[in-house]
Design a protein around this motif. Structure first.
Motif, short mmCIF file in Angstrom:
data_model
loop_
_atom_site.label_atom_id
_atom_site.label_comp_id
_atom_site.label_asym_id
_atom_site.label_seq_id
_atom_site.Cartn_x
_atom_site.Cartn_y
_atom_site.Cartn_z
N ALA A 269 -30.50 27.58 44.10
CA ALA A 269 -29.22 28.33 44.37
C ALA A 269 -28.06 27.81 45.06
CB ALA A 269 -29.55 29.77 44.62
N ALA A 270 -28.45 27.24 46.35
CA ALA A 270 -27.33 26.84 47.14
C ALA A 270 -26.96 25.71 46.49
CB ALA A 270 -27.96 26.65 48.49
N GLY A 271 -27.91 24.61 46.12
CA GLY A 271 -27.43 23.45 45.69
C GLY A 271 -26.59 23.37 44.27
N LEU A 272 -26.97 24.24 43.45
CA LEU A 272 -26.25 24.45 42.20
C LEU A 272 -24.66 25.02 42.47
CD1 LEU A 272 -28.61 25.49 39.56
CD2 LEU A 272 -27.97 23.28 40.03
N ALA A 273 -24.67 26.33 43.35
CA ALA A 273 -23.72 26.65 43.65
C ALA A 273 -22.54 25.69 44.42
CB ALA A 273 -23.82 27.94 44.65
#
Length: 415
Positions: A269-273
């Motif tokens: 989630a953090a990487g894609l965001a």
């Protein structure tokens, strides 16, 4: 598509890499290593984008060892039954990434194409015309899609085929009057797999999640396939089909596909965001979409939401965003009803109550109220669809058990 015979690709030492139809760089063998480097003409134009987030525009090459290509390119390769067919057809091994990429690289997910040096990009022929599906035999299409005969090999790359359940589901690109699509077929041993995905894609859309257009398609014997619109392609009226950049979580994080089950949800989630925000898109919207998709997957018992089934793309507007949700199906009937979430969320992969989701949102930097409204919507719409689960086609005991599972998880998400 490459004009070099499949059997000869293992001896090709250099490949051209195209980005949105323009030559951007090259992949070269150097002993057992493979390196990627940009061509000077591409680097000299500061307006052109990097091939991928993990391949920044610079003169120094990026090297991978032991037959591998850099992780972004490895993420373009097919998986499951299709990878086995491509490997056997090319007479090579699964760790010879460049050869495998040369087999299927002219039609991969996203806007990057890989071809033998000197060849121009083209699209491979489709296996089937959906408009004539009622006169086709999906058994024959399935056999051709998994053929290991170099002359019959289906030379397309569709990564993200799930290992635990729908590795058995064969996906092949097709052309329709409405634009490029993917036809999914299922073999014996996985009853109602395409109906399963069709139903839950429809439910996700009713819940407000962006999903691709999709429909069930019968062949001449009444066997069903699932036709799903390709959202990495844009149909331009009166012009060619436009390829849209797309990267899954493994590619964004610089991880090889083998890591897709070893990632955590918070990493993904953090990487894609972060990738969306770096490209000028909305980080809060990206986080909410990812959390919604994960919560919906939990609610329906989808245990295959792994690192290659969550992606971002450059939308036709030019802004980056989370892709429409895909590969949404209930895995539980095929795995003994004990299939936890593939990506653990802060150490937990089951019994994910409403409080757990809201805490996760807060830890990721998303306001609780944004996800709270989404959870309420998922629960309300899913409860309204409980009486429609028999549309999938499972027998009565399986349908009843699925209804109980979804009802219980609705209660969990409602708090």
């Amino acid at each position: 598509m490459s004009t070099v015979p499949v059997a000869g690709l293992v001896r090709v030492a250099e490949a051209d890499v195209y980005k949105s139809g323009r030559l951007a760089g090259r992949l070269r063998r150097d002993g057992d290593d493979v390196e990627f480097s940009y061509v000077e003409d591409y680097l000299s134009d500061a307006t052109l984008p990097a091939v991928a987030g993990t391949l920044p525009r610079r003169a120094e090459p990026v090297r991978a060892s032991a037959g591998a290509v850099p992780p972004f390119f490895a993420g373009l390769l097919p998986e499951g039954a299709r990878l086995q067919a491509v490997t056997a057809g090319a007479r090579t091994s699964v760790d010879d990434h460049l050869t495998l990429l040369l087999v299927v690289g002219s039609d991969a997910i996203g806007d990057v194409q890989v071809l033998p040096h000197g060849e121009l990009p083209t699209d491979p022929p489709a296996l089937i015309d959906p408009e004539r599906a009622t006169s086709a035999d999906f058994t024959e299409v399935f056999a051709r899609a998994t053929s290991t005969d170099p002359d019959q090999l289906d030379r397309v790359a569709l990564p993200g085929v799930q290992v635990k359940v729908s590795a058995a589901m064969i996906s092949t690109p097709v052309g329709t009057t409405a634009g490029p699509a993917i036809l999914k077929l299922d073999p014996a041993g996985y009853p109602h797999l395409v109906e399963n995905e069709h139903f839950f894609l429809g439910l996700a859309g009713a819940c407000g999640l962006p999903v691709p257009d999709h429909r069930l398609l019968p062949d001449r014997a009444g066997r069903l396939g699932l036709l799903v619109e390709r959202f990495d392609r844009q149909v331009v009226l009166g012009g060619p089909v436009r390829r849209l950049a797309q990267e899954d979580a493994c590619q964004v994080l610089g991880r090889y596909p083998a890591a897709k089950y070893r990632l955590t949800f918070q990493e993904v989630a953090a990487g894609l965001a972060r990738a969306v925000e770096a490209a000028g898109g909305s980080r809060p919207l990206a986080l909410r979409r990812i959390l919604e998709t994960a919560a919906f997957s939990y609610l329906i018992g989808n245990g295959d939401l792994h690192g290659k089934n969550l992606s971002v793309r450059q939308a036709p507007s030019g802004l980056w965003e989370v892709t429409p949700a895909y590969d949404l199906l209930c895995t539980q009937p095929y795995t003994g009803w004990r299939d936890p979430m593939s990506l653990p969320m802060y150490g937990r992969a089951n019994r994910l109550t409403r409080r757990w989701w809201l805490d996760a949102a807060q830890r990721l930097g998303l306001a609780e109220r944004a996800l709270s409204r989404a959870l309420d919507r998922l629960v309300a719409v899913s409860r309204a669809h409980l009486d429609r689960l028999d549309e999938i086609g499972f027998d009565e005991p399986t349908t009843d058990r699925l209804r109980d599972l979804i009802s219980t998880r609705c209660d969990e998400l409602a708090g």
